[in-house]
Motif scaffolding. Structure first.
Motif, PDB file in Angstrom:
ATOM      1  N   TRP A 180      26.181  25.380 -28.451  1.00 17.25           N
ATOM      2  CA  TRP A 180      26.416  24.685 -27.181  1.00 17.25           C
ATOM      3  C   TRP A 180      27.847  24.916 -26.701  1.00 17.25           C
ATOM      4  O   TRP A 180      28.080  25.114 -25.503  1.00 17.25           O
ATOM      5  N   MET A 240      17.032  25.735 -29.687  1.00 16.30           N
ATOM      6  CA  MET A 240      18.180  26.185 -28.883  1.00 16.30           C
ATOM      7  C   MET A 240      17.735  27.290 -27.921  1.00 16.30           C
ATOM      8  O   MET A 240      18.142  27.310 -26.755  1.00 16.30           O
ATOM      9  N   ARG A 252      19.168  18.237 -30.542  1.00 14.97           N
ATOM     10  CA  ARG A 252      19.740  19.309 -29.702  1.00 14.97           C
ATOM     11  C   ARG A 252      20.324  18.735 -28.413  1.00 14.97           C
ATOM     12  O   ARG A 252      21.445  19.053 -28.020  1.00 14.97           O
ATOM     13  N   ARG A 312      24.153  18.546 -27.168  1.00 20.31           N
ATOM     14  CA  ARG A 312      24.529  19.140 -25.874  1.00 20.31           C
ATOM     15  C   ARG A 312      25.384  18.160 -25.062  1.00 20.31           C
ATOM     16  O   ARG A 312      26.432  18.523 -24.528  1.00 20.31           O
TER      17      ARG A 312
END
Length: 149
Positions: A25, A54, A126, A130
């Motif tokens: 990220w 991802m 995830r 982020r």
């Protein structure tokens, strides 16, 4: 501008999921602002589901590899971020870093259930990572401001 990117190390025990996602990220969202690295104290392979979720978000981490924190001992980091969520996990002790912060996330590799339930756990983590990485920069009080652009 001409300022060098901030060197940031993301740490978790195995360097297989959370720290790999954070590194991905940071490369994707903070190009030119952060120079990201990731490592762990007991590195394993990068988890295939971390790579998969991802990729779903448009970030390729398939070329990243798990590293032992000792491999990075010569680098002086502006910031080290520990990502282990629970006291049961032993978060690595950061190597040389000007500032250390802790931002815990659940370990998606420990998710149980059907494949879809496990994938959902990876996607949740995830997205949490982020949002955390997207907010990195302006609040890094380490001698200068880092901003996008």
């Amino acid at each position: 501008m001409g300022e060098k990117p901030l060197k940031v190390l993301f740490l978790c025990t195995q360097n297989s999921c959370r720290s790999q996602m954070a590194e991905g990220w940071a490369r994707h969202l903070k190009k030119g602002v952060l120079e990201p690295y990731s490592a762990g104290t007991a590195p394993a392979a990068v988890h295939p589901l971390a790579v998969r979720v991802m990729a779903e978000a448009g970030v390729d981490i398939s070329g990243q590899r798990a590293k032992h924190v000792d491999e990075l001992r010569e680098i002086e980091f502006d910031l080290a971020v520990t990502l282990c969520d629970s006291a049961l996990e032993s978060c690595p002790v950061p190597p040389r870093a000007k500032k250390v912060i802790h931002q815990g996330f659940p370990d998606p590799a420990k998710a149980k259930g059907s494949e879809e339930e496990v994938l959902a756990a990876f996607r949740r983590v995830r997205d949490m990572i982020r949002d955390f990485v997207a907010g990195l920069g302006a609040d890094l009080d380490i001698g200068r401001q880092a901003t996008e652009e």
